[in-house]
Design a protein around this motif. Sequence first.
Motif, PDB file in Angstrom:
ATOM      1  N   GLY A  11      10.865 -14.936 -11.557  1.00 45.97           N
ATOM      2  CA  GLY A  11      10.335 -15.211 -10.494  1.00 45.97           C
ATOM      3  C   GLY A  11       9.213 -14.341  -9.992  1.00 45.97           C
ATOM      4  N   GLN A  12       8.276 -13.647 -10.919  1.00 43.09           N
ATOM      5  CA  GLN A  12       7.351 -13.128 -10.714  1.00 43.09           C
ATOM      6  C   GLN A  12       6.064 -13.860 -10.713  1.00 43.09           C
ATOM      7  OE1 GLN A  12       7.793 -10.122 -14.088  1.00 43.09           O
ATOM      8  NE2 GLN A  12       8.928  -8.827 -12.632  1.00 43.09           N
ATOM      9  N   THR A  13       5.027 -13.341 -10.034  1.00 40.67           N
ATOM     10  CA  THR A  13       3.660 -14.157 -10.217  1.00 40.67           C
ATOM     11  C   THR A  13       2.593 -13.110 -10.087  1.00 40.67           C
ATOM     12  OG1 THR A  13       2.531 -16.095  -9.408  1.00 40.67           O
ATOM     13  CG2 THR A  13       3.834 -14.614  -7.810  1.00 40.67           C
ATOM     14  N   THR A  14       1.491 -13.498 -10.440  1.00 37.14           N
ATOM     15  CA  THR A  14       0.310 -12.650 -10.203  1.00 37.14           C
ATOM     16  C   THR A  14      -0.293 -13.346  -9.063  1.00 37.14           C
ATOM     17  OG1 THR A  14      -0.035 -12.354 -12.623  1.00 37.14           O
ATOM     18  CG2 THR A  14      -2.102 -12.015 -11.073  1.00 37.14           C
ATOM     19  N   ILE A  15      -0.910 -12.321  -8.012  1.00 32.97           N
ATOM     20  CA  ILE A  15      -1.873 -12.980  -6.903  1.00 32.97           C
ATOM     21  C   ILE A  15      -3.093 -13.159  -7.343  1.00 32.97           C
ATOM     22  CG2 ILE A  15      -2.526 -12.418  -4.716  1.00 32.97           C
ATOM     23  CD1 ILE A  15      -0.184 -10.481  -4.251  1.00 32.97           C
ATOM     24  N   PRO A  16      -3.668 -14.280  -7.430  1.00 30.57           N
ATOM     25  CA  PRO A  16      -5.072 -14.677  -7.868  1.00 30.57           C
ATOM     26  C   PRO A  16      -5.996 -13.475  -7.120  1.00 30.57           C
ATOM     27  CG  PRO A  16      -3.778 -16.589  -7.293  1.00 30.57           C
ATOM     28  CD  PRO A  16      -3.123 -15.452  -6.832  1.00 30.57           C
ATOM     29  N   ALA A  17      -6.992 -13.246  -7.911  1.00 36.79           N
ATOM     30  CA  ALA A  17      -7.946 -12.267  -7.667  1.00 36.79           C
ATOM     31  C   ALA A  17      -8.702 -12.367  -5.902  1.00 36.79           C
ATOM     32  CB  ALA A  17      -8.801 -12.108  -8.497  1.00 36.79           C
ATOM     33  N   ALA A  18      -8.846 -13.871  -6.089  1.00 37.01           N
ATOM     34  CA  ALA A  18      -9.382 -14.292  -4.758  1.00 37.01           C
ATOM     35  C   ALA A  18      -8.681 -13.864  -3.215  1.00 37.01           C
ATOM     36  CB  ALA A  18      -9.986 -15.663  -4.687  1.00 37.01           C
ATOM     37  N   ILE A  19      -7.448 -14.049  -3.659  1.00 38.18           N
ATOM     38  CA  ILE A  19      -6.534 -13.950  -2.683  1.00 38.18           C
ATOM     39  C   ILE A  19      -6.191 -12.139  -2.286  1.00 38.18           C
ATOM     40  CG2 ILE A  19      -3.903 -14.142  -1.864  1.00 38.18           C
ATOM     41  CD1 ILE A  19      -5.502 -16.709  -2.011  1.00 38.18           C
ATOM     42  N   ARG A  20      -6.281 -11.500  -3.501  1.00 37.53           N
ATOM     43  CA  ARG A  20      -6.063  -9.973  -3.518  1.00 37.53           C
ATOM     44  C   ARG A  20      -7.264  -9.470  -2.596  1.00 37.53           C
ATOM     45  NH1 ARG A  20      -4.730 -10.322  -9.047  1.00 37.53           N
ATOM     46  NH2 ARG A  20      -6.801  -9.261  -9.404  1.00 37.53           N
TER      47      ARG A  20
END
Length: 76
Positions: A11-20
């Motif tokens: 259930g984990q994800t990486t927040i995309p760089a543009a969103i961060r």
Amino acid sequence: MIAIAKITAKGQTTIPAAIRAHLHVGPGDLPAWEIVADGEVRVRRVCPLGLEYLKAVEGTLSEWSGETDKENYREL
């Protein structure tokens, strides 16, 4: 802007760089997820300073946590 991220089996994800970058978040920051009335989900940054302030205020309220106070304020 649309950014797509994959969810892992845990259930984990990486927040995309543009969103961060847009949210101004980085390591140690706290994103808050909110389901709004129309079913969409909003993500926003929670300010850690706000959490530290609330924890500090909580510590000052202990004078009102006795049994007498609980009994007096039960109906409020």
